[in-house]
Enzyme design. Structure first.
Site, PDB file in Angstrom:
ATOM      1  N   HIS A  96       0.852  -1.192   0.000  1.00 48.52           N
ATOM      2  CA  HIS A  96       0.000   0.000   0.000  1.00 48.52           C
ATOM      3  C   HIS A  96       0.890   1.245   0.000  1.00 48.52           C
ATOM      4  O   HIS A  96       1.992   1.247   0.559  1.00 48.52           O
ATOM      5  CB  HIS A  96      -0.898   0.035   1.248  1.00 48.52           C
ATOM      6  CG  HIS A  96      -1.814  -1.137   1.382  1.00 48.52           C
ATOM      7  ND1 HIS A  96      -2.813  -1.400   0.472  1.00 48.52           N
ATOM      8  CD2 HIS A  96      -1.905  -2.114   2.326  1.00 48.52           C
ATOM      9  CE1 HIS A  96      -3.471  -2.492   0.858  1.00 48.52           C
ATOM     10  NE2 HIS A  96      -2.934  -2.948   1.969  1.00 48.52           N
TER      11      HIS A  96
ATOM     12  N   GLU B 190       2.876  -6.710   2.661  1.00 46.49           N
ATOM     13  CA  GLU B 190       2.182  -5.503   3.129  1.00 46.49           C
ATOM     14  C   GLU B 190       3.195  -4.492   3.677  1.00 46.49           C
ATOM     15  O   GLU B 190       3.009  -3.903   4.738  1.00 46.49           O
ATOM     16  CB  GLU B 190       1.106  -5.820   4.174  1.00 46.49           C
ATOM     17  CG  GLU B 190       0.146  -4.638   4.345  1.00 46.49           C
ATOM     18  CD  GLU B 190      -1.144  -4.974   5.075  1.00 46.49           C
ATOM     19  OE1 GLU B 190      -1.299  -6.091   5.584  1.00 46.49           O
ATOM     20  OE2 GLU B 190      -2.021  -4.083   5.109  1.00 46.49           O
TER      21      GLU B 190
ATOM     22  N   SER C 214      -5.957   1.474   5.207  1.00 43.47           N
ATOM     23  CA  SER C 214      -6.632   2.028   6.387  1.00 43.47           C
ATOM     24  C   SER C 214      -7.205   3.408   6.104  1.00 43.47           C
ATOM     25  O   SER C 214      -8.101   3.868   6.796  1.00 43.47           O
ATOM     26  CB  SER C 214      -5.656   2.101   7.565  1.00 43.47           C
ATOM     27  OG  SER C 214      -4.596   2.989   7.273  1.00 43.47           O
TER      28      SER C 214
END
Lengths: 339, 339
Positions: free
Chosen positions: B8, B282, B71
């Site tokens: 991300h 991640e 998030s």
């Protein structure tokens, strides 16, 4: 001595479950709760002897820490009064099982929780069950809303009266949700496991055990996702500037062995200290079939533990010592019977 | 060739995140959204080179399947218009990263989901990102309410327009929730893992892949709790009279390797077929510290995979082959560049 720390009365006589249905129907109709039906000792004996006791003997365990059916607690149904009646009926039935089979079953209670109300009546019912019925612990539902998760986290003051009473009575709680009314969450396949994971992470975030150094909580189903992600949780504790898990959480938190395959049990014992693991099977419970890969019941967790080849001293801890330490009233009861 | 399927943009320039804040402030004030700020190529380069690209090189991977910060998707904030603006801004930024670093990053999009509204705008944004921006997949949030779980299960018709478009475009989705506004759920410690577990159980309960035999879904974080409880899920599929997991779910569902310790990775590879596992870290993400037990970053998952001693052919699948199969548009893009 082999103690199964996690058994529910999933085979209660039908009068009991029928009454629950009529109780909820009456609640919805605004009518008084019908009287609780007669259930004979023989009916209770039969419901136990053919199921839990037979399997206990077949699998070679001795004592089950026994509580009402978890999925039927359904704290989200009815209201506080309804939950109170239901909890008392369920707990009284467990007490009868424990009296009929004093060598094999010891009681743990359901609490009369209800969404949005204080835990006062749960404190009273816990006290009644421990002091009057001889129970050794309770099941605490972190989500009485049944999958909507509207209660505060377990580290919130909301729960403190229950924790204070638990410490006073020297009994632990198993953190155990009930049925899910949220269609996203299958009860035993998602809601149970999620709740275990959620509770553990709440304990990392909070400082509950600074306030309650003697509080003991059992997280069932092998700790949810936690052992599989043990590195993640060690890393998150570090990022949150908390002490290592061994100090911050694992002095007060225990996992059972309700993990239904060998590789899962292997992992549990690889990452979690043996002092924190209590033998459990949740039998007769969530997964009742036979594993075609092994030819044995999925929930015959004793087989997986036997296959670990643990030193005898460790095996004794997992099978009995840890449970006697976490549930001291069980230990006292067993000693009174010379065990 | 090593492809990290799960990265991300957690290090986006501050103008981007500041704009998001001002966008939400404007929404709450009933004011128009302020114009999106200028961000130079150099600022983007710097934000990537110092973090993801440096670590990618240090750890020895080649390509990251790269998406907006999970998030920060926060579909529960604002409304559908606000989510649409935010998704486009995030996706356009990812497209710039992919254009600046075409050898190292390939885009996956955030969808403009919003609680309670149809997924129509998500379908349009998916199409824009794939056809106009060259993206190879999307992140699908099964809980746009951010921890209140008010959307229908992923097997519900509600989601079908997205699945139809995914099949048409031949792109997979990673099932990935965002921040939690429910205080019960720590985002990366509970909500993420719970969502993974929940989605998998929904797939067991439903028959989604009968309707979409070509649909491909990646469940991140090593499949949540699923591999640890593989026996439970095999047993539940059996109790629900479903075919074995290998047929019922695992033709369409894949797990990444975002499990941050060796025993977890060992378990994953023991119970899940190697064809269903995609390398992922991640990085830079949920757990950023160094494991004091190993001296290495928790999320340096390549080390754990190297330690497995897999046959070369299996390692190639996990590092690249499976990702190229699950993300065929990635495969085409790599082939065009002679890789």
């Amino acid at each position: 001595m082999i103690i199964d720390c996690h058994g529910h009365y999933t085979t209660a006589p039908s009068q009991h479950t029928d009454w629950r249905k009529s109780q909820l129907d009456a609640f919805l109709a605004g009518a008084p709760t019908p009287p609780y039906p007669a259930i004979s000792d023989d009916e209770i004996r039969e419901s136990i002897e053919q199921h839990q006791l037979r399997l206990l003997r077949e699998r070679g365990a001795d004592v089950t820490i026994f509580s009402p059916r978890a999925s039927a607690m359904a704290h989200h149904e009815g209201d506080e009064r309804v939950s109170g009646e239901w909890a008392r009926a369920c707990n009284d039935l467990i007490a009868r099982v424990a009296r009929l089979f004093p060598d094999s079953f010891v009681g743990v209670c359901q609490l009369p929780q209800s969404p949005g109300v204080p835990v006062k009546s749960s404190v009273a019912e816990l006290e009644r069950c421990v002091l009057d019925l001889g129970f050794v612990g309770c099941n605490l539902n972190p989500d009485p809303s049944g999958g909507n998760w509207t209660a505060p986290p377990l580290t919130d003051q909301y729960w403190y009266p229950v924790f204070e009473k638990m410490v006073e009575l020297d009994v632990p709680a198993m953190v155990h949700v009930s049925a899910s009314c949220n269609p996203n969450f299958h009860a035993t396949g998602a809601h149970y496991i999620n709740a275990d994971t959620t509770a553990f992470m709440q304990f990392i975030q909070g400082d509950l055990f600074a306030d309650f150094p003697d509080l003991r909580l059992v997280i069932p189903h092998g700790g949810g996702a936690v052992p599989y992600h043990w590195g993640r949780y060690r890393g998150l504790a570090d990022m949150l500037k908390k002490p290592p898990l061994t100090e911050h959480v694992m002095r007060n938190v225990f996992f059972d062995t309700c993990v239904y395959h060998q590789p899962g049990i292997d992992l549990l014992f690889e990452v979690v200290d043996v002092d924190n693991i209590l033998f459990g099977s949740e039998m007769v419970g969530a997964v009742r079939g036979i594993d075609p890969q092994t030819g044995h019941y999925f929930d015959d967790t004793k087989r997986y533990i036997e296959a670990l080849g643990l030193p005898e001293a460790d095996k004794e801890k997992v099978y009995a010592g840890n449970a006697r330490r976490v549930y001291p009233r069980l230990d006292s009861a067993l000693r009174l019977r010379g065990r």
